[in-house]
Design a protein around this motif. Structure first.
Motif, short mmCIF file in Angstrom:
data_model
loop_
_atom_site.label_atom_id
_atom_site.label_comp_id
_atom_site.label_asym_id
_atom_site.label_seq_id
_atom_site.Cartn_x
_atom_site.Cartn_y
_atom_site.Cartn_z
N GLN A 41 -3.31 2.57 5.40
CA GLN A 41 -3.69 1.16 5.27
C GLN A 41 -3.47 0.67 3.84
OE1 GLN A 41 -4.91 -0.91 7.73
NE2 GLN A 41 -4.76 -2.50 6.19
N VAL A 48 -3.97 3.75 1.43
CA VAL A 48 -4.94 4.83 1.62
C VAL A 48 -4.64 5.55 2.93
CG1 VAL A 48 -6.69 3.70 0.20
CG2 VAL A 48 -6.70 3.36 2.69
N VAL A 51 -9.18 4.75 6.45
CA VAL A 51 -10.27 3.91 5.97
C VAL A 51 -11.11 3.45 7.16
CG1 VAL A 51 -8.83 1.82 6.00
CG2 VAL A 51 -10.90 1.87 4.59
N HIS A 56 -16.94 1.12 4.58
CA HIS A 56 -16.27 1.19 3.26
C HIS A 56 -16.08 2.64 2.80
CE1 HIS A 56 -17.11 -3.10 3.18
NE2 HIS A 56 -16.13 -3.18 2.29
N ILE A 58 -13.25 5.71 2.52
CA ILE A 58 -11.82 6.07 2.51
C ILE A 58 -11.72 7.59 2.49
CG2 ILE A 58 -9.73 6.08 1.09
CD1 ILE A 58 -10.58 3.23 0.18
N GLU A 60 -8.96 10.53 1.79
CA GLU A 60 -7.64 10.84 1.24
C GLU A 60 -7.36 12.33 1.42
OE1 GLU A 60 -5.28 8.70 -0.80
OE2 GLU A 60 -6.32 7.52 0.72
N LEU A 80 -10.57 1.70 -6.30
CA LEU A 80 -11.16 1.57 -4.95
C LEU A 80 -12.68 1.53 -5.02
CD1 LEU A 80 -8.71 4.03 -3.18
CD2 LEU A 80 -8.85 1.55 -2.77
N PHE A 85 -15.65 0.78 -2.19
CA PHE A 85 -15.29 1.89 -1.30
C PHE A 85 -15.75 3.22 -1.86
CE2 PHE A 85 -12.31 -1.41 -0.07
CZ PHE A 85 -12.32 -1.30 1.32
N VAL A 87 -14.74 7.10 -1.81
CA VAL A 87 -13.50 7.83 -1.57
C VAL A 87 -13.79 9.32 -1.45
CG1 VAL A 87 -11.18 8.36 -2.42
CG2 VAL A 87 -12.18 6.09 -2.84
#
Length: 113
Positions: A41, A48, A51, A56, A58, A60, A80, A85, A87
Motif C-alpha cells: 500500500q 508498506v 497495513v 494504524h 503496519i 514490514e 510513518l 502508525f 510499525v
C-alpha cells in the motif's frame, strides 16, 4: 500520489516474496480476527508491505537486503510513526519458520491500538 508509485505497488503485489505470500494468506480477506489488511500500500513517499488502517498498524517484512538499508528503514519508520502508525518489522525467515510468533506479535499490536 505518483502514478509510478501506484504502478510499482501493483507490480509488487503481483510478485510477492515467499514470506509476503505466506503472511498474506493469514491476513487477507478479514481472516485474521476480522481485521482488514491491505498489502503493498502506498503511503506518502513509501510503499508498506501490509497495513491495517483501522488500527494504524503496519507490518514490514525484511530480507537480507535490509541489512544495508537500516538507516533508510529507520527514517521511514520515523515518518510513518509521525503519522500515527505503529510499525512492526519481521525478518522473512521468522515469517516462514516462526509464523505463530509473528501472528501473535501482530495480534498484540492490534489489541494495543
Amino acid at each position: 500520489m505518483h502514478a509510478r508509485t501506484l504502478a510499482h505497488a501493483k507490480r509488487m503485489r503481483h510478485q510477492p516474496t515467499y514470506a509476503e505470500a505466506a503472511l498474506w494468506r493469514e491476513l487477507r480477506a478479514h481472516r485474521f480476527a476480522g481485521f482488514k489488511f491491505k498489502r503493498q500500500q502506498p503511503l506518502g513517499p513509501y510503499i508498506v508491505d501490509f497495513v491495517c488502517f483501522g488500527r494504524h498498524v503496519i507490518v514490514e517484512l525484511d530480507g537480507s537486503q535490509h541489512l544495508d538499508t537500516q538507516l533508510y528503514d529507520e527514517g521511514r519508520t520515523t515518518w510513518l510513526n509521525a503519522r500515527g502508525f505503529s510499525v512492526l518489522r519481521f525478518w522473512n525467515d521468522d515469517v516462514l519458520a516462526r509464523t505463530s510468533f509473528v501472528l501473535e506479535a501482530i495480534w498484540l499490536a492490534l489489541q494495543e491500538r
